[in-house]
Every structure is written in structure tokens, then in C-alpha cells.
Design an enzyme around this catalytic site. Structure first.
Site, PDB file in Angstrom:
ATOM      1  N   ASN A 215      77.709  17.540  -5.721  1.00 40.11           N
ATOM      2  CA  ASN A 215      77.060  16.454  -6.461  1.00 40.11           C
ATOM      3  C   ASN A 215      75.981  15.819  -5.572  1.00 40.11           C
ATOM      4  OD1 ASN A 215      78.336  14.172  -4.935  1.00 40.11           O
ATOM      5  ND2 ASN A 215      80.184  15.161  -5.732  1.00 40.11           N
ATOM      6  N   HIS A 216      75.285  14.845  -6.137  1.00 44.96           N
ATOM      7  CA  HIS A 216      74.109  14.281  -5.460  1.00 44.96           C
ATOM      8  C   HIS A 216      74.425  13.191  -4.434  1.00 44.96           C
ATOM      9  CE1 HIS A 216      71.145  16.385  -7.764  1.00 44.96           C
ATOM     10  NE2 HIS A 216      71.667  15.986  -8.914  1.00 44.96           N
TER      11      HIS A 216
END
Ligand code: CTP
Length: 409
Positions: A215-216
């Protein structure tokens, strides 16, 4: 100001500079301390003034530099006794072998050693010298004596030395010294003697040896929380996923990759901890089995089978309910819609003390940026909406709330 650091704001710090080639780095340290909001007085040895002119420090601090023991004017203004009395922290950077030897013997033959002897606050030594001098049994014995007397030390580091040789003796970098100074000043703070576990960053769930589900999350919020807890005196364990950020000086840093590894690290650190702050973006699913070798392209679409990962926060909060474990549990709710409703549902579902809700779809409060706009919700459902702030300032507020919960009878 952007660079201000609460633990350093308005604090009286004396920077003592001795005569080593690394003296020029003391100018950078001084500048960083001033920008952080500290009131900095510089005291130099005569040898230090051969390397860097006192005027440099005077310009950086806007205050006279203490150099001459026998100047009556200076004695009344910033004499060694008043400097030593006023200092909440003295940093000696660089600290040469010669000055370490004098301090170990309580000598007071110049303005710097005299100020150190009169200093009531803690002293942070930043040794820097040729590796042969550092390795000398006399220097090592002097360091032992000083540390036994309560002096703190950071460095020296290994690397290229002024002589061109490589070895141990390089002065710690100004950023490291500033961070160590925060750690020293934080001792005795509201969380001193308490263990706080913080998680940060995103987890990576392996698909095969070269690919992962991730994920970011940048880890910035979690790292800021670890710094804020450390600044308040906590013994911090920072458990983080893949990131290039550096953790706080004095903290125990544990790098993990997957949700499973993060859970193992959290469960390992949690016994006896006063607080757990889960800022990590933990993957909710992982590939059911990671391929041993790189998966080759196939002619048609491919399906990835996913399995739920353990909910770390719910596990810890659940154990607390069963065992009476007093760990305060704080979670984050990263949402893109119905932020407050989702956060309220999560605090109840996971049995938390606080949840920090943020809208990660907003440009100024999402992944990777330095700012955040959050609402802190407590177990009774009370919501405190904070304005747009730096992640460091958000972290300060969250850790203050943690300290408030811990203060409750
Ligand atoms: N969390 C956790 N373990 C997981 C997933 C999340 O400990 N396997 C923690 C996160 O660190 C965060 C909180 O739970 O503090 C909420 O995470 P979030 O992803 O927002 O919520 P989820 O519980 O995963 O729910 P959903 O994804 O459905 O929003």
C-alpha cells in the site's frame, strides 16, 4: 516556524566546541538548534577558535560567544557559572581526547571545561578524533569514568577521518546529535519509565520472490509518533514496514515486512508496555501461498487467492480485556468515505481507547505528505477535530492524549 521542535523550544542549551577538525560541523548543529527554537550559548576553547572563528557562532546564535575566562565584561554577561547554571543541557561537540581527559579529571583550565564543571544540567559528549586516539586505553577509560558519572555520549562513528584513513572517530552528524539531545532532554518527561510500542509504514505480502501486495503508506505519521513519545521520555519500540525514514535516537527499531511479522514483533514487545499506537497500514489480506520462484507470465488472466491476515490491534486489545493488561491501545482509521462513522465503528469493534480518523483521499492528509488533518475519537465517542497540521504536530497531540489517559487514576 516550520523547523521548531517542541522539546527544544525555549530550552537553554550550551554548545561547547573544542579544537578538532570537526568543529565546523558544530556550526551546523548550532544552526539547527537555533532553528528548532532553542536558546543557544556557545562556549569555545582557544584551540576551537583556531578552527572556526567565534564570529560564525555569534552570527548563528545572535549572542556573544564565551571564549575568554578573564574578560570581565563577558564574566558578568555570560560567565561560566551563570552559563553552567542556566544550561538545561550542555553538548560538547566535537569533544577531543584532550577535553575528555580534562573532564574525567575535573579540570577547569578554560571557559569550556569550567562551564562543564559548573553545569547543573546533563552533558552530552560528542567525541571526535583519530581512531588511534579513540582506541587508546586512556581515552576509553576516561569515557568510562565520564559515563559512570552520568555523562551521555553519542558517537563516534566509523568512516573516513580527517587523515584520510578509515576508522572509528568521526563526529556524529548534526542531525544525530540533535536527535540525541532530544532524547537526553526527554528523560524525566511525562512518559519516562514507560514502554510505548509504535507501528509505522505499510506491510508487504509476498506473491513471489520479486512481487508483493502493498500500500501507499510512507511511515511518516508513525515515525512522528515514535519521535513524540521518545521526546516525552518513553522507552519506544518502533516496528516499521519498508521505509527509508530513520527512527528516533534511543528507540528500539524493528524492521518487518509482512503483517504476520509485524504481529509477531508487536506481541513480543507488548508485555508490560503502557501504550500501543498502531499507525501502520497493515495488509488485511495476503496471498494464500507465496510462490517459491518468480511466477512466469501466462497466456490468460490469472487469479491471486488471498487469505485474511491477523488483526494485530484487535488481538492486543482482546488480550488486554482477558488478562487485565493495562496497555492503552490507539488505532488509526484511514478512510476515504464516511470517515467518522467508520472510525466510531472501529473503536468499538476493536475495543480501543482512542482512534485517530483521517481521510486519506484528501491531498493534504493522505499518504506521503507531511501534513495531516485528523479527528481523535475516544472510547466514549467524543470527537476532537484538529486543524490541518504537520504530521509532527499531530503526533505531539496524540501522544499528549496517550499521556493524559495514562495519568488517569
Ligand atoms: N490494523 C491491525 N491489523 C490489521 C489491520 C489493521 O492492527 N490486520 C490496525 C491498523 O494499524 C489501524 C487500525 O487497525 O490502527 C485500523 O486499520 P484500518 O485498515 O483502517 O481498518 P481495518 O480494521 O483494516 O478495517 P477496513 O480495512 O475494513 O477499513
Amino acid at each position: 516556524m516550520d523547523n521548531e521542535i517542541p522539546i527544544l523550544q525555549g530550552r537553554h542549551i550550551v554548545v561547547g566546541v573544542t579544537g578538532g577538525i570537526a568543529a565546523y560541523k558544530a556550526a551546523d548543529l548550532t544552526s539547527q538548534l537555533v532553528k528548532a527554537g532553542a536558546n543557544v550559548d556557545v562556549v569555545m576553547t582557544p584551540a576551537a577558535a583556531e578552527f572556526v572563528r567565534p564570529l560564525t557562532f555569534q552570527a548563528l546564535t545572535h549572542r556573544p560567544v564565551a571564549l575568554d575566562m578573564f574578560s570581565l565584561l563577558q564574566e558578568t554577561e555570560i560567565g561560566h557559572v551563570s552559563l553552567g547554571k542556566r544550561a538545561e543541557l550542555m553538548i560538547i561537540a566535537p569533544a577531543t581526547a584532550n577535553t575528555l581527559a580534562k573532564l574525567a579529571h575535573g579540570m577547569a583550565d578554560n571557559m569550556l571545561t569550567t562551564t562543564a564543571l559548573a553545569c547543573r544540567g546533563p552533558i552530552l559528549l560528542v567525541p571526535a578524533m583519530e581512531s588511534g586516539m579513540w582506541d587508546n586505553p586512556a581515552t576509553l577509560a576516561n569515557m568510562d569514568v565520564l559515563q559512570q558519572r552520568g555523562y551521555h555520549a553519542v558517537g563516534p562513528e566509523s568512516g573516513r577521518l580527517a587523515s584520510g584513513a578509515t576508522g572509528t572517530g568521526r563526529m556524529a552528524e548534526p542531525e544525530t546529535i540533535l536527535d540525541a539531545a532530544r532524547w537526553v532532554l526527554g528523560r524525566g518527561g511525562p512518559l519516562s519509565g514507560m514502554a510505548v510500542v509504535v507501528t509505522a509504514g505499510g506491510t508487504r505480502e509476498a506473491i513471489d520472490p520479486v512481487r508483493f501486495v502493498g500500500n501507499h503508506s510512507s511511515g511518516k505519521m508513525g515515525f512522528a509518533l515514535a519521535f513524540a513519545a521518545r521526546d516525552r521520555g518513553a522507552d519506544v519500540t518502533l516496528i516499521h514496514g519498508t521505509t527509508s525514514l530513520s527512527g528516533p535516537y534511543g528507540a528500539k527499531i524493528v524492521a518487518v515486512e509482512s503483517a504476520e511479522q509485524m504481529q509477531a514483533a508487536v506481541l513480543d514487545s507488548i508485555p508490560g508496555a503502557a501504550g500501543l499506537v498502531m499507525a501502520a497500514a497493515v495488509a488485511d489480506y495476503r496471498p494464500t501461498s507465496a510462490a517459491e520462484h518468480k511466477i512466469k507470465k501466462q497466456a490468460e488472466d490469472m487469479c491471486l487467492e488471498l487469505t485474511r491476515t491477523p488483526d494485530i490491534l484487535a488481538t492486543v486489545a482482546g488480550q488486554r480485556a482477558r488478562s487485565g493488561h493495562p496497555t492503552v491501545a490507539i488505532g488509526f482509521a484511514a478512510e476515504t468515505q464516511d470517515v467518522l462513522e467508520n472510525a466510531r465503528a472501529k473503536i468499538a469493534r476493536k475495543g480501543l481507547d482512542l482512534i485517530v480518523a483521517n481521510d486519506v483521499s484528501a491531498a493534504d492528509s493522505g499518504f506521503g505528505v507531511d501534513t495531516n488533518r485528523v479527528t481523535i475519537i475516544d472510547a466514549a465517542g467524543r470527537a476532537e477535530s484538529l486543524p490541518l497540521m504537520s504530521k509532527a504536530a499531530v503526533a505531539e497531540t496524540i501522544i499528549d492524549r496517550l499521556a493524559e489517559i495514562l495519568r488517569r487514576p
